[in-house]
Design an enzyme around this catalytic site. Sequence first.
Site, PDB file in Angstrom:
ATOM      1  N   CYS A 101      -6.793   5.333  10.109  1.00  0.00           N
ATOM      2  CA  CYS A 101      -5.536   4.590  10.130  1.00  0.00           C
ATOM      3  C   CYS A 101      -5.143   4.251   8.700  1.00  0.00           C
ATOM      4  O   CYS A 101      -5.994   3.809   7.922  1.00  0.00           O
ATOM      5  CB  CYS A 101      -5.707   3.319  10.960  1.00  0.00           C
ATOM      6  SG  CYS A 101      -4.213   2.316  11.094  1.00  0.00           S
ATOM      7  N   HIS A 143      -2.143   6.214  19.389  1.00  0.00           N
ATOM      8  CA  HIS A 143      -2.521   5.375  18.251  1.00  0.00           C
ATOM      9  C   HIS A 143      -1.306   4.597  17.733  1.00  0.00           C
ATOM     10  O   HIS A 143      -1.371   3.383  17.525  1.00  0.00           O
ATOM     11  CB  HIS A 143      -3.118   6.260  17.149  1.00  0.00           C
ATOM     12  CG  HIS A 143      -3.511   5.525  15.917  1.00  0.00           C
ATOM     13  ND1 HIS A 143      -4.814   5.266  15.601  1.00  0.00           N
ATOM     14  CD2 HIS A 143      -2.772   4.995  14.914  1.00  0.00           C
ATOM     15  CE1 HIS A 143      -4.867   4.597  14.456  1.00  0.00           C
ATOM     16  NE2 HIS A 143      -3.636   4.437  14.024  1.00  0.00           N
ATOM     17  N   GLU A 144      -0.194   5.301  17.523  1.00  0.00           N
ATOM     18  CA  GLU A 144       1.007   4.653  16.987  1.00  0.00           C
ATOM     19  C   GLU A 144       1.623   3.689  18.001  1.00  0.00           C
ATOM     20  O   GLU A 144       2.087   2.607  17.632  1.00  0.00           O
ATOM     21  CB  GLU A 144       2.033   5.695  16.525  1.00  0.00           C
ATOM     22  CG  GLU A 144       1.543   6.623  15.431  1.00  0.00           C
ATOM     23  CD  GLU A 144       0.912   5.919  14.234  1.00  0.00           C
ATOM     24  OE1 GLU A 144       1.348   4.793  13.878  1.00  0.00           O
ATOM     25  OE2 GLU A 144      -0.014   6.498  13.639  1.00  0.00           O
ATOM     26  N   HIS A 147       0.034   0.395  17.801  1.00  0.00           N
ATOM     27  CA  HIS A 147       0.542  -0.441  16.701  1.00  0.00           C
ATOM     28  C   HIS A 147       1.752  -1.257  17.152  1.00  0.00           C
ATOM     29  O   HIS A 147       1.930  -2.394  16.712  1.00  0.00           O
ATOM     30  CB  HIS A 147       0.931   0.418  15.501  1.00  0.00           C
ATOM     31  CG  HIS A 147      -0.201   0.765  14.603  1.00  0.00           C
ATOM     32  ND1 HIS A 147      -0.963  -0.168  13.937  1.00  0.00           N
ATOM     33  CD2 HIS A 147      -0.699   1.973  14.240  1.00  0.00           C
ATOM     34  CE1 HIS A 147      -1.874   0.427  13.202  1.00  0.00           C
ATOM     35  NE2 HIS A 147      -1.738   1.732  13.377  1.00  0.00           N
TER      36      HIS A 147
END
EC number: 3.5.1.88
Length: 176
Positions: A101, A143-144, A147
């Site tokens: 990351c 993953h994004e 966030h």
Amino acid sequence: MTLLKIARMGHPVLLQPALPVADPQAPAVHVLVADMIETMLDAQGAGLAAPQVHQGLRLFVYHVPPTRSTGADDPPCPPAALINPELEPVDEERVDRLEGCLSIPGMRGWVPRYRRIAYRGLDAHGQMVQGVASGFLANVLQHEYDHLNGILYPMRMPDLGRMGFDSEMARYGERT
């Protein structure tokens, strides 16, 4: 275009849920997307979420370089944006993926992720896009998306013993 400062783990912006983008066609959103793509590429990342550049908006950029493509179901793709995205697993099948990351520089860890996900949202031009992703792209999107919900990948790891510095994991092996 401008390179943006990337927030690192410990900054509160990374732990807050992001707000929907009210006007995806706004000039400021177009500038933000362009700056995020430039920042992602400069940092040699595969994805970058707006909270990582201190913007609490539901927006991220991503790409799949040819070297990261895992085959016909996961072709390379140029930099793109997903605004106000929605993701859901296609089924319950999961796979451990080695993740890094830009907000946690120099470290990697094994994270369980859905093998295939359905996604939809708006692209950088405000047009609806949707599809099913697998392989590296599925991993990047999940993953994004995390966030945007204030989640960093170590929070998804059931075993922090499978996390380490890039240099040490390269030297001693990636404990799968």
